[in-house]
Scaffold this motif. Structure first.
Motif, mmCIF file in Angstrom:
data_model
loop_
_atom_site.group_PDB
_atom_site.id
_atom_site.type_symbol
_atom_site.label_atom_id
_atom_site.label_comp_id
_atom_site.label_asym_id
_atom_site.label_seq_id
_atom_site.Cartn_x
_atom_site.Cartn_y
_atom_site.Cartn_z
ATOM 1 N N GLU A 155 2.054 -0.711 -5.615
ATOM 2 C CA GLU A 155 2.279 -1.060 -4.223
ATOM 3 C C GLU A 155 1.016 -0.889 -3.400
ATOM 4 N N GLU A 156 0.249 0.139 -3.699
ATOM 5 C CA GLU A 156 -0.984 0.371 -2.960
ATOM 6 C C GLU A 156 -1.935 -0.799 -3.123
ATOM 7 N N VAL A 170 -4.064 -6.578 3.248
ATOM 8 C CA VAL A 170 -4.924 -6.197 4.371
ATOM 9 C C VAL A 170 -6.270 -6.894 4.256
ATOM 10 N N ARG A 171 -6.800 -6.955 3.050
ATOM 11 C CA ARG A 171 -8.075 -7.638 2.843
ATOM 12 C C ARG A 171 -7.958 -9.122 3.187
ATOM 13 N N ALA A 172 -6.850 -9.753 2.823
ATOM 14 C CA ALA A 172 -6.652 -11.175 3.109
ATOM 15 C C ALA A 172 -6.652 -11.436 4.614
ATOM 16 N N VAL A 178 6.240 -12.486 -2.621
ATOM 17 C CA VAL A 178 7.322 -11.849 -3.366
ATOM 18 C C VAL A 178 6.706 -10.935 -4.415
ATOM 19 N N ASP A 179 6.947 -9.639 -4.268
ATOM 20 C CA ASP A 179 6.465 -8.639 -5.213
ATOM 21 C C ASP A 179 7.622 -8.322 -6.158
ATOM 22 N N ASP A 180 7.607 -8.947 -7.334
ATOM 23 C CA ASP A 180 8.720 -8.791 -8.269
ATOM 24 C C ASP A 180 8.755 -7.410 -8.906
ATOM 25 N N ASN A 181 7.616 -6.769 -9.042
ATOM 26 C CA ASN A 181 7.594 -5.435 -9.644
ATOM 27 C C ASN A 181 8.282 -4.410 -8.760
ATOM 28 N N ASN A 182 8.043 -4.492 -7.461
ATOM 29 C CA ASN A 182 8.560 -3.485 -6.538
ATOM 30 C C ASN A 182 9.758 -3.972 -5.734
ATOM 31 N N LYS A 222 2.775 8.614 0.998
ATOM 32 C CA LYS A 222 1.663 9.121 0.196
ATOM 33 C C LYS A 222 0.486 8.169 0.198
ATOM 34 N N LEU A 223 0.780 6.903 0.236
ATOM 35 C CA LEU A 223 -0.284 5.889 0.230
ATOM 36 C C LEU A 223 -1.271 6.122 1.346
ATOM 37 N N LEU A 224 -0.736 6.432 2.529
ATOM 38 C CA LEU A 224 -1.582 6.536 3.703
ATOM 39 C C LEU A 224 -2.154 7.925 3.896
ATOM 40 N N GLU A 225 -1.784 8.864 3.026
ATOM 41 C CA GLU A 225 -2.348 10.201 3.093
ATOM 42 C C GLU A 225 -3.574 10.317 2.218
ATOM 43 N N GLU A 226 -3.792 9.335 1.359
ATOM 44 C CA GLU A 226 -4.912 9.374 0.431
ATOM 45 C C GLU A 226 -6.212 9.072 1.130
ATOM 46 N N ASP A 227 -7.285 9.653 0.652
ATOM 47 C CA ASP A 227 -8.604 9.303 1.164
ATOM 48 C C ASP A 227 -8.964 7.926 0.666
#
Length: 249
Positions: free
Chosen positions: A13-14, A21-23, A84-88, A242-247
């Protein structure tokens, strides 16, 4: 709602969110700026329209892979795209924050807005904090109408009972600089269930800081602070705190 732990699926997901965001950032800060410099005309009204096309092009080139699909759909002559994110088991659409607000305020629609149909099917079991005071006229369309419209949007590639959850990624910008990106989870009446800032997934574009340009665009939005992060509530899928807590690298 079932509690979901993302300790195993978080990297997937990250990476999806980073690429989205890059797009967006590439479209606004690089592609649109190049278009501005290379196609100077007396008026540049086309900028407001081509921006979303550039984002969609970047979604195709940067985000799509074996597990991420980009579905196309039409509303009259306008073409939209949904990831569509089929994995998640997640779907995403992208718009400006101003536009998301405007959609929810428009009354007397003759047919559902596409987000109205998507929210009704994928997020229909959710209820936002302001559900009691919503002014969005959801009652003007029955379940069958919304489900039929949903099937058209996804071209039958997703089933209404497949369990996908829909998130809108909104952005704000000032001239050729993205100032804010958010991940928003809404209920069927466009009430916000939760939202989280994705600003720390953006990469600084130092080259843009030296470009002094002006864009005449009524949609230009005010810069928002990346502070004041709102964490997603437990039990909401996906749980992205957790995603947004990472450096960030």
């Amino acid at each position: 709602m079932t509690m979901v732990k993302l300790s195993d699926s978080l990297p997937s997901e990250e990476q999806v969110l980073r690429r989205i965001v890059r797009a967006i950032q590439k479209a606004v800060e690089e592609d649109l700026l190049d278009y501005y410099h290379n196609n100077r005309m007396e008026t540049m009204n086309s900028l407001r329209f081509i921006r979303s096309d550039m984002i969609n092009e970047n979604l195709k080139n940067i985000v799509v892979d074996d597990s991420i699909r980009l579905l196309s759909f039409k509303r009259f002559s306008w073409e939209g795209r949904m990831l569509v994110d089929d994995n998640n088991i997640i779907t995403y659409t992208i718009t400006t924050h101003q536009n998301l607000i405007a959609i929810s305020k428009k009354k007397n629609r003759k047919q559902p807005h596409f987000l109205q149909s998507i929210f009704a099917i994928e997020n229909g079991d959710l209820e936002g904090d302001n559900a009691q005071t919503t002014i969005f006229p959801m009652e003007s369309f029955d379940r069958n109408t919304l489900e039929e419209d949903y099937r058209k949007i996804v071209s039958g590639l997703l089933s209404p009972d497949s369990g996908y959850r829909h998130y809108v990624i909104t952005y704000e910008y000032d001239r050729f600089q993205v100032t804010d990106i958010r991940l928003i989870l809404s209920d069927k009446s466009f009430n916000t269930v939760d939202e989280i800032s994705l600003n720390n997934l953006m990469k600084p574009n130092f080259g843009n800081l030296t470009n002094i340009v002006s864009e005449s665009d009524d949609e230009t939005s005010t810069s928002k602070s990346a502070k004041g992060l709102v964490a997603l509530k437990p039990g909401i899928k996906p749980e992205l705190v957790k995603l947004l807590e990472e450096d960030q690298a």
